[in-house]
Design an enzyme around this catalytic site. Structure first.
Site, PDB file in Angstrom:
ATOM      1  N   TYR A 235       5.323   8.120   9.949  1.00 18.16           N
ATOM      2  CA  TYR A 235       4.256   8.847   9.289  1.00 18.16           C
ATOM      3  C   TYR A 235       4.807  10.008   8.455  1.00 18.16           C
ATOM      4  CZ  TYR A 235       0.396   6.343  11.575  1.00 18.16           C
ATOM      5  OH  TYR A 235      -0.517   5.392  11.983  1.00 18.16           O
ATOM      6  N   SER A 236       3.919  10.826   7.941  1.00 14.32           N
ATOM      7  CA  SER A 236       4.292  11.816   6.933  1.00 14.32           C
ATOM      8  C   SER A 236       5.249  12.880   7.457  1.00 14.32           C
ATOM      9  CB  SER A 236       3.043  12.489   6.373  1.00 14.32           C
ATOM     10  OG  SER A 236       2.319  11.584   5.578  1.00 14.32           O
TER      11      SER A 236
ATOM     12  N   LEU B 265       0.836  -1.207   0.000  1.00 12.79           N
ATOM     13  CA  LEU B 265       0.000   0.000   0.000  1.00 12.79           C
ATOM     14  C   LEU B 265       0.865   1.248   0.000  1.00 12.79           C
ATOM     15  CD1 LEU B 265      -3.135   0.759   2.097  1.00 12.79           C
ATOM     16  CD2 LEU B 265      -1.159   2.279   2.328  1.00 12.79           C
TER      17      LEU B 265
ATOM     18  N   ARG C 152       0.757  15.934  13.700  1.00 11.46           N
ATOM     19  CA  ARG C 152       1.587  15.216  12.727  1.00 11.46           C
ATOM     20  C   ARG C 152       1.783  15.994  11.423  1.00 11.46           C
ATOM     21  NH1 ARG C 152      -3.117  12.156  13.521  1.00 11.46           N
ATOM     22  NH2 ARG C 152      -4.661  12.265  11.856  1.00 11.46           N
ATOM     23  N   ASP C 153       2.642  15.411  10.575  1.00 13.06           N
ATOM     24  CA  ASP C 153       2.883  15.837   9.194  1.00 13.06           C
ATOM     25  C   ASP C 153       3.643  17.163   9.106  1.00 13.06           C
ATOM     26  OD1 ASP C 153       1.228  13.652   8.845  1.00 13.06           O
ATOM     27  OD2 ASP C 153      -0.533  14.846   8.359  1.00 13.06           O
TER      28      ASP C 153
ATOM     29  N   ASN D 102       0.546   5.555   0.239  1.00 11.89           N
ATOM     30  CA  ASN D 102      -0.347   6.694   0.428  1.00 11.89           C
ATOM     31  C   ASN D 102       0.440   7.994   0.333  1.00 11.89           C
ATOM     32  OD1 ASN D 102       0.282   5.422   3.133  1.00 11.89           O
ATOM     33  ND2 ASN D 102      -0.659   7.277   3.924  1.00 11.89           N
ATOM     34  N   ASP D 103       0.515   8.813   1.339  1.00 12.07           N
ATOM     35  CA  ASP D 103       0.986  10.195   1.190  1.00 12.07           C
ATOM     36  C   ASP D 103       2.367  10.326   0.550  1.00 12.07           C
ATOM     37  OD1 ASP D 103      -1.175  10.215   2.871  1.00 12.07           O
ATOM     38  OD2 ASP D 103      -0.256  11.444   4.422  1.00 12.07           O
TER      39      ASP D 103
ATOM     40  N   GLU E 118      -4.735  17.778   8.276  1.00 12.20           N
ATOM     41  CA  GLU E 118      -3.570  16.955   7.955  1.00 12.20           C
ATOM     42  C   GLU E 118      -2.741  17.595   6.847  1.00 12.20           C
ATOM     43  OE1 GLU E 118      -4.328  12.445   9.166  1.00 12.20           O
ATOM     44  OE2 GLU E 118      -5.200  12.925   7.208  1.00 12.20           O
TER      45      GLU E 118
ATOM     46  N   GLN F  26       4.793   7.285   1.635  1.00 13.68           N
ATOM     47  CA  GLN F  26       4.355   6.341   2.648  1.00 13.68           C
ATOM     48  C   GLN F  26       4.152   4.978   1.994  1.00 13.68           C
ATOM     49  OE1 GLN F  26       3.112   7.115   6.320  1.00 13.68           O
ATOM     50  NE2 GLN F  26       4.974   8.159   5.671  1.00 13.68           N
TER      51      GLN F  26
END
Length: 489
Positions: free
Chosen positions: A101-102, A39, A161-162, A41-42, A216, A58
């Site tokens: 995470y991002s 998978l 986050r991010d 994602n970002d 986000e 990600q």
């Protein structure tokens, strides 16, 4: 994770996938980046460094679930030739054990500085959030430094986050998404002189005090003496012509006062009005271009994507150049994508029609360019991915300036319609990139964009153009079939 393959095995398997050009199914993308398995994602850490574009992302390389988040990386000099995707940051430390995470990247003193969110959960699911520094040297080796922000400011939850790093007037900053204790989305600003000690400047004050429960993937770009604030609010109420997806990504244009943190801005505008777009990130390259890439997917909607049965899900959008005109953001695919054009299949100018049907489209990998005048028609309709009693339609009402994208008639994948009101122009323009199981539609020179995944059955490849109420004038229509991007050592 002890039952999973080692990271070395993951990277070798990825190389084999691309070297052998493994064809899992008819939906394997031709020029949009997708993982060889697992998978994605970002997009993260997007940057121009040492003469190359670094595209981190990600990646769960093990399953098609939102777990075990690593950072993957591909590099390119031209958006046609890419390095093999590799895992470069893994959740192996106490401060990121439940996911890397991002985050983002910025070139500094000959190295690429990275800051990402380390996710930690206890046995009861309680979350902790750490902002982690890592350094990528000029050989591409990445070393984790550890947390540089370990505490969440008072008044905010662990949904923190991010971080997006940027430099403004000689000072380094990062902007970070947050949630207040009364569950309101916000964004905070930190500053630093050395990338290791970061000071909280405070919360950026916008006009949006009750605008979703979490913001986000924020970003802040200074363009043409304007500040462009991009973010992805969660929890907005859906309406007929806006907020039609489960979560949104959009922008505000204005001016931020770095002393008071007051941001005077215009209204929130969505970046993409299609079915699948979220968590975009932008950066500036050596040519001075502001470039944005998004995730062509949405949280909590993985079940709509049948590629998961092949252990592969989601992709990234094409890279888009950003510009501001009359306080509106325009997005255009990078000019490098012109090099994907293989053969001009259709070339029509100055023709009046009420119906046109393609007869030489052999696969869903093409660029479609249309400039049309309404003449005496009330509506124009584009149908594509036609066959097997399925199709996708894009309709434009000349009088009401309403666009409707409809994928209800597709047999597999997500369905539904999306609507937008288009600023009326003398000529209606479409630039569409179709890529096996995804498409991006740029309307009126990129004033509006619609990106979506679809999963046509084998043989659903046709294109039709129809008008209602009279003829339309085709000022220009071109179709090129497109080659695929290449992955090398």
């Amino acid at each position: 994770m002890k039952n999973f393959k080692s990271l070395e095995e993951v990277n070798l398997d990825g190389e084999k996938f691309y070297k052998d050009n493994i064809q899992c199914d008819n939906w394997k993308l031709n020029y949009h980046f997708e993982p060889p398995f697992g998978l994605i994602n970002d997009p993260n850490g997007l940057s121009y460094f040492n003469g190359e574009y670094y595209l981190f992302f990600q990646w769960n390389p093990y399953t098609c679930e939102h777990k075990y988040k690593h950072w993957g990386l591909v590099k390119t000099k031209n958006f046609i030739d890419y390095t093999m995707p590799k895992v470069v940051i893994a959740p192996t430390d106490w401060y990121d054990k439940d996911g890397c995470y991002s985050g983002s990247a910025l070139s500094h003193n000959g190295k690429l500085e990275l800051i990402y969110t380390g996710n930690v959960k206890d046995a009861k699911g309680n979350r902790e959030s750490y902002q982690v520094r890592a350094i990528c040297d000029d050989n591409g080796s990445i070393t984790k430094v550890g947390p540089v922000v370990s505490d969440i400011p008072k008044g905010y939850t662990a949904h923190f986050r991010d971080p997006k790093i940027f430099k403004y007037k000689g000072i380094y900053y990062f902007i970070i998404g947050a949630q207040t204790e009364d569950l309101k989305g916000r964004v905070l600003l930190y500053s630093s002189e050395d990338f290791n000690t970061w000071t909280l400047k405070g919360e950026i004050e916008t006009a949006y005090k009750d605008f979703g429960f979490m913001w986000e993937c924020p970003g802040l770009i200074n363009m043409d003496n304007k500040d462009l604030f991009i973010f992805s609010p969660q929890g907005l109420k859906g309406e007929e012509f806006k907020n039609q997806n489960i979560y949104q990504s959009g922008y505000l244009i204005g001016n931020l006062d770095y002393d008071t943190l007051m941001f005077n801005h215009n209204e929130f505008k969505e970046l993409d009005m299609g079915f699948d777009f979220y968590a975009p990130q932008s950066f500036r390259d050596d040519k001075g271009r502001d470039i944005m890439i998004g995730w062509m997917g949405l949280p909590e909607e993985d079940e709509q994507h049948p590629t998961s049965k092949y252990n592969r899900i989601h992709c990234l959008t094409m890279a888009r150049e950003l510009s501001i005109k009359d306080d509106v953001l325009y997005q255009r695919p990078l000019e490098e994508y012109n090099n994907l054009r293989k053969e001009l299949l259709v070339d029509i100018e100055g023709v009046d029609i009420n119906k046109w049907v393609s007869n030489n489209i052999e696969e869903n990998s093409y660029e479609f360019l249309l400039e049309v005048n309404e003449k005496n028609a009330s509506q124009v309709e584009l149908r594509f991915a036609i066959g097997n009693n399925e199709d996708v339609t894009l309709k434009y009402d000349f009088e009401k300036s309403i666009v409707i994208l409809d994928r209800t008639n597709m047999k597999l994948g997500g369905k539904g319609i999306r609507k937008l009101k288009l600023h009326k122009e003398e000529t209606f323009k479409i630039q569409m990139f179709m890529d096996k199981s995804s498409f991006e539609i740029y309307l009126n020179d990129g004033r509006e964009v619609m990106s979506s995944r679809i999963y046509p059955q084998d043989g659903s490849i046709g294109i039709e153009l129809l008008s209602k109420g009279g003829d339309i004038r085709i000022d220009k229509m071109k179709i090129w079939n497109l080659i695929g991007v290449r992955y090398n050592e």
